[in-house]
Write a protein that holds these residues in place. Structure first.
Motif, PDB file in Angstrom:
ATOM      1  N   ASP A 149      11.610  13.488  -3.127  1.00 41.01           N
ATOM      2  CA  ASP A 149      12.447  12.391  -2.604  1.00 41.01           C
ATOM      3  C   ASP A 149      12.092  12.093  -1.153  1.00 41.01           C
ATOM      4  O   ASP A 149      11.910  10.940  -0.760  1.00 41.01           O
ATOM      5  N   LEU A 150      12.027  13.143  -0.329  1.00 40.27           N
ATOM      6  CA  LEU A 150      11.799  12.937   1.106  1.00 40.27           C
ATOM      7  C   LEU A 150      10.437  12.313   1.359  1.00 40.27           C
ATOM      8  O   LEU A 150      10.299  11.418   2.205  1.00 40.27           O
ATOM      9  N   ALA A 151       9.416  12.772   0.632  1.00 39.08           N
ATOM     10  CA  ALA A 151       8.079  12.200   0.821  1.00 39.08           C
ATOM     11  C   ALA A 151       8.096  10.713   0.486  1.00 39.08           C
ATOM     12  O   ALA A 151       7.542   9.882   1.219  1.00 39.08           O
ATOM     13  N   CYS A 152       8.750  10.360  -0.612  1.00 35.45           N
ATOM     14  CA  CYS A 152       8.759   8.952  -1.043  1.00 35.45           C
ATOM     15  C   CYS A 152       9.628   8.092  -0.114  1.00 35.45           C
ATOM     16  O   CYS A 152       9.274   6.949   0.186  1.00 35.45           O
ATOM     17  N   GLN A 168       0.833  -1.202   0.000  1.00 34.55           N
ATOM     18  CA  GLN A 168       0.000   0.000   0.000  1.00 34.55           C
ATOM     19  C   GLN A 168       0.875   1.263   0.000  1.00 34.55           C
ATOM     20  O   GLN A 168       0.603   2.226  -0.717  1.00 34.55           O
ATOM     21  N   ARG A 169       1.959   1.216   0.757  1.00 33.67           N
ATOM     22  CA  ARG A 169       2.858   2.376   0.783  1.00 33.67           C
ATOM     23  C   ARG A 169       3.542   2.563  -0.569  1.00 33.67           C
ATOM     24  O   ARG A 169       3.722   3.677  -1.050  1.00 33.67           O
ATOM     25  N   HIS A 170       3.906   1.447  -1.198  1.00 29.91           N
ATOM     26  CA  HIS A 170       4.517   1.548  -2.527  1.00 29.91           C
ATOM     27  C   HIS A 170       3.520   2.043  -3.555  1.00 29.91           C
ATOM     28  O   HIS A 170       3.880   2.793  -4.470  1.00 29.91           O
ATOM     29  N   ALA A 171       2.243   1.628  -3.404  1.00 29.42           N
ATOM     30  CA  ALA A 171       1.214   2.122  -4.323  1.00 29.42           C
ATOM     31  C   ALA A 171       1.054   3.630  -4.167  1.00 29.42           C
ATOM     32  O   ALA A 171       0.859   4.359  -5.161  1.00 29.42           O
ATOM     33  N   ALA A 172       1.170   4.117  -2.954  1.00 28.93           N
ATOM     34  CA  ALA A 172       1.079   5.566  -2.739  1.00 28.93           C
ATOM     35  C   ALA A 172       2.231   6.278  -3.440  1.00 28.93           C
ATOM     36  O   ALA A 172       2.047   7.342  -4.053  1.00 28.93           O
ATOM     37  N   ILE A 173       3.420   5.692  -3.378  1.00 34.43           N
ATOM     38  CA  ILE A 173       4.580   6.315  -4.041  1.00 34.43           C
ATOM     39  C   ILE A 173       4.379   6.324  -5.557  1.00 34.43           C
ATOM     40  O   ILE A 173       4.658   7.331  -6.231  1.00 34.43           O
ATOM     41  N   ALA A 217      11.264   4.922  -9.067  1.00 35.44           N
ATOM     42  CA  ALA A 217      12.415   4.118  -8.634  1.00 35.44           C
ATOM     43  C   ALA A 217      12.352   3.858  -7.127  1.00 35.44           C
ATOM     44  O   ALA A 217      12.647   2.747  -6.661  1.00 35.44           O
ATOM     45  N   LEU A 218      11.929   4.862  -6.361  1.00 37.23           N
ATOM     46  CA  LEU A 218      11.851   4.697  -4.906  1.00 37.23           C
ATOM     47  C   LEU A 218      10.796   3.671  -4.520  1.00 37.23           C
ATOM     48  O   LEU A 218      10.919   3.002  -3.487  1.00 37.23           O
ATOM     49  N   ALA A 219       9.757   3.532  -5.352  1.00 38.75           N
ATOM     50  CA  ALA A 219       8.703   2.541  -5.057  1.00 38.75           C
ATOM     51  C   ALA A 219       9.229   1.115  -5.194  1.00 38.75           C
ATOM     52  O   ALA A 219       8.594   0.160  -4.742  1.00 38.75           O
ATOM     53  N   GLN A 220      10.400   0.966  -5.835  1.00 42.57           N
ATOM     54  CA  GLN A 220      10.962  -0.382  -6.037  1.00 42.57           C
ATOM     55  C   GLN A 220      11.894  -0.811  -4.896  1.00 42.57           C
ATOM     56  O   GLN A 220      12.335  -1.964  -4.860  1.00 42.57           O
ATOM     57  N   LEU A 221      12.198   0.106  -4.010  1.00 46.79           N
ATOM     58  CA  LEU A 221      13.184  -0.235  -2.974  1.00 46.79           C
ATOM     59  C   LEU A 221      12.625  -1.262  -1.990  1.00 46.79           C
ATOM     60  O   LEU A 221      11.442  -1.255  -1.689  1.00 46.79           O
ATOM     61  N   GLU A 235      18.893   8.534  -0.739  1.00 48.33           N
ATOM     62  CA  GLU A 235      19.494   8.934   0.526  1.00 48.33           C
ATOM     63  C   GLU A 235      18.802  10.172   1.060  1.00 48.33           C
ATOM     64  O   GLU A 235      18.325  11.024   0.320  1.00 48.33           O
ATOM     65  N   VAL A 236      18.711  10.216   2.383  1.00 51.78           N
ATOM     66  CA  VAL A 236      18.115  11.362   3.068  1.00 51.78           C
ATOM     67  C   VAL A 236      19.194  12.406   3.322  1.00 51.78           C
ATOM     68  O   VAL A 236      18.921  13.591   3.457  1.00 51.78           O
ATOM     69  N   GLY A 237      20.409  11.952   3.392  1.00 51.26           N
ATOM     70  CA  GLY A 237      21.536  12.808   3.686  1.00 51.26           C
ATOM     71  C   GLY A 237      22.682  11.912   4.080  1.00 51.26           C
ATOM     72  O   GLY A 237      22.551  10.689   4.072  1.00 51.26           O
ATOM     73  N   ILE A 238      23.814  12.527   4.403  1.00 50.91           N
ATOM     74  CA  ILE A 238      24.978  11.760   4.835  1.00 50.91           C
ATOM     75  C   ILE A 238      25.276  12.152   6.266  1.00 50.91           C
ATOM     76  O   ILE A 238      25.634  13.294   6.541  1.00 50.91           O
ATOM     77  N   SER A 239      25.096  11.202   7.169  1.00 58.26           N
ATOM     78  CA  SER A 239      25.306  11.486   8.587  1.00 58.26           C
ATOM     79  C   SER A 239      26.785  11.580   8.882  1.00 58.26           C
ATOM     80  O   SER A 239      27.557  10.690   8.541  1.00 58.26           O
ATOM     81  N   THR A 240      27.171  12.660   9.554  1.00 60.50           N
ATOM     82  CA  THR A 240      28.562  12.808   9.992  1.00 60.50           C
ATOM     83  C   THR A 240      28.656  12.653  11.500  1.00 60.50           C
ATOM     84  O   THR A 240      29.680  12.947  12.097  1.00 60.50           O
ATOM     85  N   GLN A 241      27.576  12.189  12.143  1.00 58.75           N
ATOM     86  CA  GLN A 241      27.656  11.926  13.571  1.00 58.75           C
ATOM     87  C   GLN A 241      27.768  10.414  13.778  1.00 58.75           C
ATOM     88  O   GLN A 241      27.688   9.640  12.830  1.00 58.75           O
TER      89      GLN A 241
END
Lengths: 418, 418
Positions: B134-137, B29-34, B88-92, B384-390
């Motif tokens: 990107d962030l929403a998906c 269902q979440r992938h269908a939304a994407i 593409a994000l729906a395929q992850l 990617e959401v970002g690159i964590s440096t912590q």
């Protein structure tokens, strides 16, 4: 004042240097240091007891409650316990270097994600000398340097313990600054630790809700929130009543001052007429005071809820009982008033259990089990730093792996990005 | 003002409700939304372009730099790109429910640690409409609700994008509040998001060092620090010079405005007389300005270091070159002046490589590879959401698993603690 700050930063810089040495030390050497700590504590028993007697005298003069004095107290048998706890910690598997993910990219790059120590971990905790030894050994076991800020009531005991442990660490060929206390910086120390971003990699506050709130609000260092437990048991309409009684009694009374002790019993309305009187009677017979916000079937004169209403964490022989309309209302109540620590459902209905386990948003969710099992020791972790009630980094009991970070290692043969 | 705050809390409460629905929704269902989002963006192309034209006009009037205007710009082909990125994000693969650890205790209790969504994730980011999608998906793909605070320059574009995405999410049978923007709360919104502890489970700031510093300092919500990259290449005395030239040129010039671009080249003193002139010439031929704090062999008139000295992040065709005495000095330099993002060693000496990989304290450490590979897409994470440096929670590129928390599920048959 400036000198004092310089001293503080010099201390943390020494922790960083120690952390670098620990980060490349073999597990054998770190375990040898932990075993050396056990011997050093036994050897220093007289000095530890003398310092502890000073702390206890100060505590009594300051009017410390008897429960706190008991946690502070060391005697011969407790010192033997500290040493044997250290020896047990030396046996734990080493998390450092564990490979978490590995892949080879089409261009031939080899990617490996491994566990690495955090570096420098700060812990602010209560006046409990046994925690001082546990934290030092857990830090060594996970390759981290640790900076300790114990409760001021235990300051002299901790000073002698840390000194003895530093000697043992040095004899194992590791930097004595692997374990340091900032107690000598007094009340300022905790605040400085919270603002030492770049020098301290992780801060774990343990203790009162006020302390944890202060650390979360003020700290610029990443924090793991621990502790507060407004823990629920939901007695579903399909619950076995004998099992419900066993679990509720155990979760409430087996030990009351701990975060995984039960604070609220929710009962499904369909069985409330039968179950509430039985639960109340059994609890009252065990010496527990019942609290409620409405009349309960078969219960005369329940006390009102605590000052925090349904979110009260009593940590004593007190429990709130409430009747809820159904499973949805129970889940809603737990998510709204709980602290996302541990919550259990008692039921023979597999579907109800599945929904509770999925929809209650807590670190540990249980079906037909006592909440008292949420504990690093019970989970088989060997040791715990605390129980995380937050969602980032670690959730639930924190053992050695939870005190590690990760690192990606990329091995190539000259690859560049097209 | 009070109403405004009520509105804000009502919005976050709606996000929490949406998160609960997402937490129990199946991946299909979440992938269908994407996938619905991809279609909705294509269908709303005219409205998106009109809003974007408004934003661009405001941006030009406000004197926005051309690079920022370009990141803000959408056109037909970029809108098609947004839709195909969503597909593409729906395929992850779905991380939710993945079992991380399982054990059965001697008393029969079954313990399972599973991945669960965080709940509500807040992101504060730049004026880049593609990031909004990107962030929403990514949030839907990891079962989280997301609250977006984009750069104000993209406010109108984002409003239309979020509206289109909310419609698609609703058509897939999920709450439209799964994705919300707080842009309408203006400059206050970011600050409120930082203080929304208990309503927001994780906050990811993206963008300038100032923004990240502010969020880390002010936020009471757990934060993942991302981004700043003072990235090093160490050319060891056993480096292959052709490989060193390839890697340095690629890491510096392939794209300069990104956090994994090279900022500092360190050269082992033993080969400096030969290597520095060759590196400098190749870089200068590529249009790169050399910075240094001392005379370099074969380099006339190097510019001084940036305002941040060795910690300057140029994000431009500028690079600092330094000569270091040995491997130890290189490691010391990287750990002291870097940002713990990505650092690479070029060498044919396996022992030197091992030491660099072990002792450099960065999210990604590389041997004989370009630092430009530190990227969720390159790592095979899909997004990617970002690159964590912590070091806490996630380190390096953050894909879907990094946007999950965990939960312990304990299944019993009435066990109580002795």
């Amino acid at each position: 004042m400036a000198d004092h700050l310089d001293d503080f930063n010099a201390l943390l810089t020494a922790s960083q240097r120690a952390a670098r040495a620990l980060g490349v030390a073999e597990a054998e050497q770190r375990h040898a240091a932990i075993e050396g700590i056990a011997i050093a504590i036994e050897d220093a028993a007289d000095a530890i007891l003398a310092a502890n007697a000073d702390d206890l005298e100060r505590g009594r003069e300051a009017g410390l409650a008897s429960g706190l004095l008991d946690r502070l107290l060391l005697d011969g048998s407790r010192i033997a316990g500290l040493a044997s706890a250290a020896r047990a910690l030396a046996q734990l598997p080493d998390p450092v270097g564990e490979v978490l993910r590995q892949r080879t990219l089409p261009n031939g790059l080899d990617l490996t994600e491994v566990r690495v120590p955090f570096g420098v971990i700060g812990v602010i905790y209560e006046a409990r000398p046994n925690v001082t030894v546990d934290l030092a050994c857990i830090a060594l076991g996970s390759g981290n340097a640790v900076v300790l800020r114990g409760g001021s009531a235990a300051e002299r005991t901790n000073a002698v313990l840390v000194d003895a442990m530093q000697g043992a660490i040095e004899r194992a060929g590791l930097p004595r600054e692997s374990v340091q206390t900032i107690d000598r910086f007094g009340r300022d120390g905790a605040g400085r630790l919270m603002r030492a971003r770049g020098l301290v990699d992780l801060l774990v506050p343990r203790g009162s809700a006020e302390l944890i709130e202060r650390v979360v609000t003020e700290s610029t260092v990443p924090v793991i929130e621990t502790g507060a437990g407004v823990v629920h048991a939901f007695i579903d309409r399909a619950a076995s009543l004998p099992m419900a009684l066993d679990i509720v009694l155990n979760a409430k009374t087996q030990r009351t001052s701990v975060c995984n002790a039960l604070e609220t019993v929710l009962v499904h309305r369909d069985i409330a007429e039968a179950a509430v009187p039985a639960l109340a009677l059994a609890l009252q017979q065990a010496g527990v005071t019942i609290h409620a916000d409405a009349a309960l079937p078969g219960v005369d004169g329940a006390a009102p809820l605590g000052d925090g209403g349904w979110s009260t964490e009593h940590l004593s022989m007190d429990v709130a009982i409430g009747v809820v309309d159904d499973l949805d209302a129970a889940i809603e109540h737990v998510n709204r008033f709980g602290t996302h620590h541990t919550d259990t459902i008692v039921t023979d209905d597999a579907d109800a259990a599945s929904r509770f386990l999925a929809e209650v948003d807590s670190a540990v969710v249980m079906h037909n089990a006592s909440t008292r099992f949420t504990d690093g020791g019970e989970f088989g972790f060997g040791a715990e730093v605390g129980i995380s009630t937050q969602k980032a980094h670690a959730r639930g009991p924190m053992g050695l792996p939870e005190l590690t970070s990760t690192k990606w290692i990329v091995r190539g043969t000259g690859q560049v990005r097209p």
